[in-house]
Design a protein around this motif. Sequence first.
Motif, PDB file in Angstrom:
ATOM      1  N   GLY A   2      18.449  86.006  47.672  1.00 14.04           N
ATOM      2  CA  GLY A   2      18.677  86.128  46.232  1.00 14.04           C
ATOM      3  C   GLY A   2      17.449  85.749  45.438  1.00 14.04           C
ATOM      4  N   PRO A   3      17.324  86.261  44.221  1.00 15.19           N
ATOM      5  CA  PRO A   3      16.125  86.039  43.416  1.00 15.19           C
ATOM      6  C   PRO A   3      15.877  84.582  43.048  1.00 15.19           C
ATOM      7  CG  PRO A   3      17.761  87.294  42.202  1.00 15.19           C
ATOM      8  CD  PRO A   3      18.287  87.116  43.582  1.00 15.19           C
ATOM      9  N   LEU A   4      16.909  83.757  43.040  1.00 15.58           N
ATOM     10  CA  LEU A   4      16.705  82.364  42.641  1.00 15.58           C
ATOM     11  C   LEU A   4      16.881  81.402  43.800  1.00 15.58           C
ATOM     12  CD1 LEU A   4      18.425  82.316  39.150  1.00 15.58           C
ATOM     13  CD2 LEU A   4      16.046  82.666  39.718  1.00 15.58           C
ATOM     14  N   LYS A   5      16.885  81.906  45.013  1.00 15.77           N
ATOM     15  CA  LYS A   5      17.003  81.042  46.186  1.00 15.77           C
ATOM     16  C   LYS A   5      15.856  80.034  46.164  1.00 15.77           C
ATOM     17  CE  LYS A   5      19.232  80.844  50.200  1.00 15.77           C
ATOM     18  NZ  LYS A   5      20.630  80.693  50.327  1.00 15.77           N
ATOM     19  N   GLY A   6      16.176  78.752  46.266  1.00 11.50           N
ATOM     20  CA  GLY A   6      15.141  77.721  46.223  1.00 11.50           C
ATOM     21  C   GLY A   6      14.455  77.676  44.869  1.00 11.50           C
ATOM     22  N   ARG A   7      15.200  77.963  43.816  1.00 12.48           N
ATOM     23  CA  ARG A   7      14.599  78.141  42.490  1.00 12.48           C
ATOM     24  C   ARG A   7      13.847  76.928  41.965  1.00 12.48           C
ATOM     25  NH1 ARG A   7      20.127  79.250  39.349  1.00 12.48           N
ATOM     26  NH2 ARG A   7      21.380  77.901  40.595  1.00 12.48           N
ATOM     27  N   TYR A   8      14.204  75.739  42.399  1.00 13.34           N
ATOM     28  CA  TYR A   8      13.526  74.568  41.858  1.00 13.34           C
ATOM     29  C   TYR A   8      12.373  74.103  42.746  1.00 13.34           C
ATOM     30  CZ  TYR A   8      17.287  74.645  38.548  1.00 13.34           C
ATOM     31  OH  TYR A   8      18.154  75.044  37.580  1.00 13.34           O
ATOM     32  N   GLU A   9      12.127  74.842  43.811  1.00 12.36           N
ATOM     33  CA  GLU A   9      10.994  74.500  44.675  1.00 12.36           C
ATOM     34  C   GLU A   9       9.673  74.835  44.005  1.00 12.36           C
ATOM     35  OE1 GLU A   9      11.680  76.450  48.390  1.00 12.36           O
ATOM     36  OE2 GLU A   9      13.559  75.413  48.702  1.00 12.36           O
ATOM     37  N   GLN A  44      20.974  94.548  42.296  1.00 11.56           N
ATOM     38  CA  GLN A  44      19.688  94.063  42.809  1.00 11.56           C
ATOM     39  C   GLN A  44      19.835  92.851  43.724  1.00 11.56           C
ATOM     40  OE1 GLN A  44      16.864  93.308  39.693  1.00 11.56           O
ATOM     41  NE2 GLN A  44      17.480  95.109  38.541  1.00 11.56           N
ATOM     42  N   TRP A  45      21.016  92.269  43.786  1.00 10.91           N
ATOM     43  CA  TRP A  45      21.241  91.034  44.527  1.00 10.91           C
ATOM     44  C   TRP A  45      21.069  91.281  46.019  1.00 10.91           C
ATOM     45  CZ3 TRP A  45      21.346  86.257  42.846  1.00 10.91           C
ATOM     46  CH2 TRP A  45      21.893  85.244  43.635  1.00 10.91           C
ATOM     47  N   LYS A  46      20.183  90.543  46.643  1.00  5.15           N
ATOM     48  CA  LYS A  46      19.927  90.680  48.077  1.00  5.15           C
ATOM     49  C   LYS A  46      20.044  89.303  48.723  1.00  5.15           C
ATOM     50  CE  LYS A  46      16.847  94.633  47.464  1.00  5.15           C
ATOM     51  NZ  LYS A  46      17.509  95.034  46.275  1.00  5.15           N
ATOM     52  N   ASP A  47      21.266  88.898  48.922  1.00  4.60           N
ATOM     53  CA  ASP A  47      21.537  87.581  49.493  1.00  4.60           C
ATOM     54  C   ASP A  47      22.780  87.706  50.362  1.00  4.60           C
ATOM     55  OD1 ASP A  47      22.187  84.858  49.970  1.00  4.60           O
ATOM     56  OD2 ASP A  47      21.195  84.269  48.125  1.00  4.60           O
TER      57      ASP A  47
END
Length: 117
Positions: A2-9, A44-47
């Motif tokens: 997904g586009p925000l996977k690990g978003r705070y990394e 667009q979600w790819k998770d």
Amino acid sequence: MGPLKGRYENPERPHRLLALDGGGIRGLITLGILEKLEGLLAEQWKDENPFCFCDWFDYVAGTSTGAIIAAGIARGMSIKDLIQFYRENGVAVFERSHLMQRLISFYQADPLRDKLL
């Protein structure tokens, strides 16, 4: 992934804020726009996890009816579910207050409170 996977990394990446305005039952107009956006983003979600609209944004906020919508999104509700909530409860939730009560609030809080409890 997904586009925000690990978003705070990565604190350098831009954060996404969804800000929603008020307007009583006209929140259905906002929901119509969000329904289209939700559909486009889901494509667009790819998770491996199913798409949830709230996963696309870092922050969701609103004023008045926008706050009700924002709370639903933050809870993970789909836009379709929020539209259904407005269709089933909008007339009661957005019943205008009597003239003198409008000095305090345009709408009565009890119908919304009853639906949320």
